[in-house]
Design an enzyme around this catalytic site. Structure first.
Site, PDB file in Angstrom:
ATOM      1  N   SER A   8       3.333   9.372  -1.325  1.00 25.01           N
ATOM      2  CA  SER A   8       3.767   8.350  -0.477  1.00 25.01           C
ATOM      3  C   SER A   8       4.341   8.888   0.478  1.00 25.01           C
ATOM      4  O   SER A   8       4.952   8.020   1.497  1.00 25.01           O
ATOM      5  CB  SER A   8       4.753   7.504  -1.229  1.00 25.01           C
ATOM      6  OG  SER A   8       4.019   6.206  -1.801  1.00 25.01           O
ATOM      7  N   LYS A  44       3.235   7.661   4.134  1.00 25.90           N
ATOM      8  CA  LYS A  44       3.253   6.218   4.503  1.00 25.90           C
ATOM      9  C   LYS A  44       3.907   6.221   5.734  1.00 25.90           C
ATOM     10  O   LYS A  44       3.428   5.493   6.689  1.00 25.90           O
ATOM     11  CB  LYS A  44       3.854   5.535   3.186  1.00 25.90           C
ATOM     12  CG  LYS A  44       2.729   5.155   2.509  1.00 25.90           C
ATOM     13  CD  LYS A  44       3.515   4.449   1.073  1.00 25.90           C
ATOM     14  CE  LYS A  44       2.463   4.101   0.115  1.00 25.90           C
ATOM     15  NZ  LYS A  44       2.755   4.108  -1.258  1.00 25.90           N
ATOM     16  N   TYR A 103      -6.578   5.514   2.359  1.00 26.78           N
ATOM     17  CA  TYR A 103      -5.137   5.688   1.709  1.00 26.78           C
ATOM     18  C   TYR A 103      -5.091   6.608   0.873  1.00 26.78           C
ATOM     19  O   TYR A 103      -4.166   7.358   0.498  1.00 26.78           O
ATOM     20  CB  TYR A 103      -4.757   4.129   1.411  1.00 26.78           C
ATOM     21  CG  TYR A 103      -3.641   4.272   0.523  1.00 26.78           C
ATOM     22  CD1 TYR A 103      -2.431   4.471   0.879  1.00 26.78           C
ATOM     23  CD2 TYR A 103      -3.926   3.934  -1.071  1.00 26.78           C
ATOM     24  CE1 TYR A 103      -1.336   4.359  -0.086  1.00 26.78           C
ATOM     25  CE2 TYR A 103      -2.671   4.180  -2.009  1.00 26.78           C
ATOM     26  CZ  TYR A 103      -1.572   4.021  -1.371  1.00 26.78           C
ATOM     27  OH  TYR A 103      -0.465   4.348  -2.007  1.00 26.78           O
ATOM     28  N   TYR A 136      11.943   3.817  -2.910  1.00 25.83           N
ATOM     29  CA  TYR A 136      11.441   2.736  -4.098  1.00 25.83           C
ATOM     30  C   TYR A 136      12.531   2.084  -4.355  1.00 25.83           C
ATOM     31  O   TYR A 136      13.314   1.161  -3.530  1.00 25.83           O
ATOM     32  CB  TYR A 136      10.833   3.430  -5.394  1.00 25.83           C
ATOM     33  CG  TYR A 136       9.945   4.574  -5.140  1.00 25.83           C
ATOM     34  CD1 TYR A 136       8.608   4.149  -4.517  1.00 25.83           C
ATOM     35  CD2 TYR A 136       9.976   5.946  -5.410  1.00 25.83           C
ATOM     36  CE1 TYR A 136       7.718   4.979  -4.427  1.00 25.83           C
ATOM     37  CE2 TYR A 136       8.853   6.842  -5.249  1.00 25.83           C
ATOM     38  CZ  TYR A 136       7.759   6.282  -4.704  1.00 25.83           C
ATOM     39  OH  TYR A 136       6.695   7.229  -4.437  1.00 25.83           O
ATOM     40  N   VAL A 165       5.623  10.223  -5.426  1.00 22.37           N
ATOM     41  CA  VAL A 165       5.537  10.438  -6.883  1.00 22.37           C
ATOM     42  C   VAL A 165       4.958  11.717  -7.332  1.00 22.37           C
ATOM     43  O   VAL A 165       5.202  12.187  -8.535  1.00 22.37           O
ATOM     44  CB  VAL A 165       4.477   9.617  -7.752  1.00 22.37           C
ATOM     45  CG1 VAL A 165       5.120   7.983  -7.734  1.00 22.37           C
ATOM     46  CG2 VAL A 165       3.020   9.660  -6.973  1.00 22.37           C
TER      47      VAL A 165
END
Ligand code: GLU
Length: 552
Positions: free
Chosen positions: A172, A175, A300, A352, A370
């Site tokens: 992530s 992102k 992605y 998160y 993660v």
């Protein structure tokens, strides 16, 4: 540089002894040279010059210093160089080397900072709690005990500890970059027609949209899949991925990122949730008409499977800290305004379901993945990457979060620490703050010399310490005493000024008052000194009365 000219000088050779040049012909450079000339023989040991940079976190893996260190290697570290050779050598990277030797980099006491971080690193290494992510089978196969930290400042000063050179998938932490690429390609208005800027209040992969049928923000899966759909949809898949990789390469200061194909395959094979999310988004007409759901999803997954080290991720975090310019190459990768938007979203949504707590406790933008990586951005100061695979129940690296919390306990990096500057017990390793302090000292001294009481009151209220001294070690009290401003002397003494402080020549404020025959100031200071010694006597009398009790 002409190597023939830069032949090492021999020790003690009179002919090679440099004469101090004037300011016009290199006075500053000469001062730097002299500061490294240990014997006063007009020569500098090459090893000393190299070490002066290395201890500031500038090494031979810094692209700005490739030719500098190549020259150093050619000379040999044991060689001694004269002033001319020194000048030629630092010309390979004049601004950076001069700035470094003049202690003008953002963290001037870099070794001390590094030692401090090492201590935090060592104490956090003891924490073995948490669990490696296993919902993607390949992620579960890493050694869970690995732990690395890398730091890169906005001046490109770097250090690393632990497993900082091990590759992991960036997950992530891809992102923010996908969002930045979308912003660069389409501008904020178009991007935010399709994705919001609000924390979702749900987990990162929840099937949910906001009231305008948009993913809540680009830091969760829905928003990142949407951003992927905006990255050159007119091109074929290979070119789209190359475009992303090239951007990461620029963020890494030129280091080509790796790609972990097993992670990619594992990710793709277990991506039911992301497929469900994408179909839901398509049903709700979230994607722009030109985009293809499967291609967006595939890009992605590929972005999540880019592999990098802590060292690389620290440089990319530092690029964000440096408003989009990579500190190692001076390459403007992203516009400053887009970086500002991205950091704002990392601040509110990057960690998160712990994002609110993290903003409260750490007060800095960060993004977690993660695989156990956390990128922390300290705007205008540095980027830090922490990697350790064991996660807490929110999905953040246990050690990553603990490190960030410990860091801001020690240093005043929390965004709102500045509100309590001057009253905070935390350290600040930044030069900028030292400069502000120095400016505060100059201002208060100037006001004291000019008898400007209200300016002194204003400066003290703004947090300037009355004990601050100017470059000559002269405090406001020295100057007020010299000029005979008794009102100001009284005021400063009432606000913690130190009667014993000594300037560069060893003089106290009383010495100044005497030298300039300021009788009322002399009276005032001597009165204070007497009072002080009487109360000291009283205290020691009192202590001797009770001495036996204390000792027993
Ligand atoms: N590849 C992950 C997923 O979509 C990214 C998760 C993450 O790091 O937050 O499930």
């Amino acid at each position: 540089m002409n190597k023939k000219k830069s032949a090492p000088v021999t020790e003690g050779n009179e002919a090679n002894r440099a004469k101090a040049p004037s300011a016009e012909n290199g006075g500053t450079t000469y001062a730097l040279f002299s500061s490294l000339d240990r014997t006063g023989q007009g020569e500098v040991l090459v090893a000393d010059l190299a070490f002066a940079l290395e201890r500031l976190g500038l090494g031979n893996d810094d692209p700005r210093l490739f030719s500098f260190f190549a020259e150093i290697d050619a000379l040999g570290r044991g060689a001694r160089i004269d002033f001319n050779t020194f000048q030629q050598l630092i010309k390979t990277s004049p601004i950076l080397v001069q700035k470094a030797l003049q202690k003008q980099l953002i963290i001037p006491e870099f070794e001390q900072f590094r030692d401090d971080i090492k201590k935090i690193f060592a104490s956090i290494a003891k924490n073995t709690s948490g669990k490696v992510a296993d919902y993607i089978p390949q992620l579960a196969k890493v050694d869970p005990n690995q732990f690395g930290i890398s730091v890169c400042t906005v001046d490109g000063q770097r250090f690393s500890f632990g497993d900082s050179d091990q590759l992991f998938s960036i997950q992530s932490t891809s992102k923010p970059t996908s969002y930045l690429i979308a912003l660069a390609l389409h501008g904020s208005e178009k991007v935010h027609r399709h994705v919001g800027r609000e924390p979702s209040g749900h987990s990162f992969n929840a099937i949910t949209l906001d009231g305008h049928n948009r993913p809540h923000n680009p830091m969760i899966n829905a928003g990142a899949i949407l951003c992927s759909s905006l990255i050159n949809p007119e091109n074929d898949a290979a070119d789209r991925f190359d475009y992303v990789l090239n951007t990461w390469q620029r963020l890494f200061g030129g280091k080509r990122p790796d790609f972990n194909n097993s992670i990619y395959l594992s990710e793709k094979n277990t991506a039911d949730r992301n497929f469900a999310l994408a179909y839901f988004m398509r049903e709700k007409k979230v994607f722009p008409p030109e985009s293809d759901l499967h291609q967006a999803l595939d890009l992605y997954f590929q972005c999540c499977s880019i592999s990098a080290t802590c060292e690389n991720m620290a440089v990319s975090a530092a690029t964000l800290a440096n408003a989009g310019i990579c500190p190692l190459t001076n390459d403007r990768v992203f516009e400053d305004g887009h970086v500002k938007d991205t950091l704002s979203l990392m601040y509110s949504c990057g960690m998160y379901d712990f994002s609110g707590e993290f903003a409260f406790l750490v007060g800095l933008p960060a993004k977690s993945g993660v695989s156990g990586v956390v990128q922390l951005v300290i705007p205008n100061v540095m980027g830090i990457a922490i990697w350790s695979p064991k996660l807490d129940i929110m999905g953040n690296s246990v050690r990553g979060v603990e490190f960030c919390i410990e860091l801001v306990k020690r240093y005043n990096f929390h965004t709102y620490d500045t509100l309590i500057a001057g009253h905070s017990s935390k350290s600040d390793p930044r030069l900028r703050v030292n400069q502000i302090k120095q400016e505060g000292a100059v201002q208060i001294c100037w006001a004291a010399a000019n008898g400007d009481l209200s300016e002194i009151q204003r400066l003290i209220a703004a947090g300037v310490d009355v004990k601050e001294a100017d470059y000559d070690g002269r405090t406001a009290l020295h100057l007020a005493a010299s000029e005979g401003h008794d009102e100001i002397v009284k005021y400063l003494l009432g606000h913690g000024a130190d009667l014993e402080s000594r300037d560069r020549w060893g003089g106290t404020p009383l010495d100044d008052a005497k030298r300039h025959s300021r009788s009322s100031v002399i009276e005032l200071i001597e009165g204070r000194t007497k009072k002080k010694s009487i109360s000291m006597e009283k205290r020691s009398d009192a202590a001797s009365c009770y001495g036996s009790e204390v000792l027993n």
